[in-house]
Scaffold this active site. Structure first.
Site, short mmCIF file in Angstrom:
data_model
loop_
_atom_site.label_atom_id
_atom_site.label_comp_id
_atom_site.label_asym_id
_atom_site.label_seq_id
_atom_site.Cartn_x
_atom_site.Cartn_y
_atom_site.Cartn_z
N LYS A 46 0.83 -1.21 0.00
CA LYS A 46 0.00 0.00 0.00
C LYS A 46 0.87 1.27 0.00
O LYS A 46 0.67 2.17 -0.80
CB LYS A 46 -0.93 0.00 1.22
CG LYS A 46 -1.90 1.16 1.21
CD LYS A 46 -2.88 1.09 2.35
CE LYS A 46 -2.20 1.31 3.67
NZ LYS A 46 -3.09 1.20 4.82
N ASP A 63 -6.63 2.18 1.04
CA ASP A 63 -6.56 2.23 2.51
C ASP A 63 -7.93 1.88 3.06
O ASP A 63 -8.84 1.50 2.31
CB ASP A 63 -6.08 3.61 2.99
CG ASP A 63 -7.11 4.70 2.71
OD1 ASP A 63 -8.14 4.41 2.06
OD2 ASP A 63 -6.90 5.83 3.14
#
Ligand code: SF4
Length: 223
Positions: free
Chosen positions: A133, A151
């Protein structure tokens, strides 16, 4: 409504979406993203901007010069600060040791700043503290790569709307990258974060004034 229409609608609420993290150099962007894991951007900006950390840290060499203990002290108001300090110190050493330039973008960075932030997911995730991420956020913001970092906000919004049906953020990222056209991925990332952060919030989403009500899976289940 398809994902492009959804993004167009969100853009009416948040025109010109950009990251809310404060940074001036590519290295600072990487550090800000590492610091932001499980912490709000606001909290990170408080330390990096308001308390002046980024006045002192503009490059990986600045981190080495500051030292691990002082770095830890400087970021102690941020969650997981001990492990983040360790990762930032280690990744600074790693970045300093990267000498091979493999693309024009990396060449530009090296000529301008004297260091390289890797421009591929495979390479950037070799840095300490940089998972998929975090790596995707940096690749998207810094190099405009066609990735969609996901997220908790993006994951929630896309599942509530029924665009994906996934259990983890990584699964959502993999699925949504197949759906969103490459030229919209960068913008989509910011739009979906802003929509999740301020509109379709975890608690008390603003369903009463949401244009997605009619088909929103979450809203219609709650009715
Ligand atoms: S209707 Fe509510 S839950 Fe659904 S997308 Fe809009 S704000 Fe989120």
């Amino acid at each position: 409504m398809n994902i492009i229409d959804i993004l167009n609608q969100i853009e009416k609420i948040y025109p010109n979406p950009v990251t809310e993290l404060y940074y001036e150099t590519p290295f600072q962007l990487l550090i800000a993203v590492v610091l932001s894991a499980q912490t709000t951007d606001k909290q990170v900006n408080k330390v990096t901007k308001n308390q002046g950390l980024f006045q002192k840290l503009k490059s990986p060499q600045d981190v080495i010069d500051m030292g691990y203990e002082a770095l830890k002290e400087n970021i102690k108001t941020i969650g997981l600060y001990k492990s983040k300090a360790k990762n930032i110190y280690n990744l600074s050493k790693q970045i300093i040791s990267i000498k091979d330039v493999s693309s024009n973008e990396e060449r530009y960075l090296f000529d301008r700043f004297g260091y390289i932030i890797p421009d591929s997911l495979n390479e950037i995730t070799k840095l300490d503290g940089v998972g998929e991420k975090t790596g995707k956020v940096v690749l998207s913001v810094l190099y405009n790569k066609p990735v969609v970092p996901v997220d908790t906000h993006v994951h929630r919004v896309l599942n509530r709307l029924g665009i994906v049906c996934t259990k983890t953020e990584l699964q959502t990222s993999a699925q949504i990258e197949k759906i969103i056209p490459d030229d919209l991925k960068n913008k989509a990332h910011h739009l979906l974060i802003l929509f999740g952060r301020y509109f379709c919030k975890s608690k008390n989403p603003k369903c009463y004034k949401c244009v997605f009500k009619e088909f929103c899976k979450y809203y219609n289940l709650k009715k």
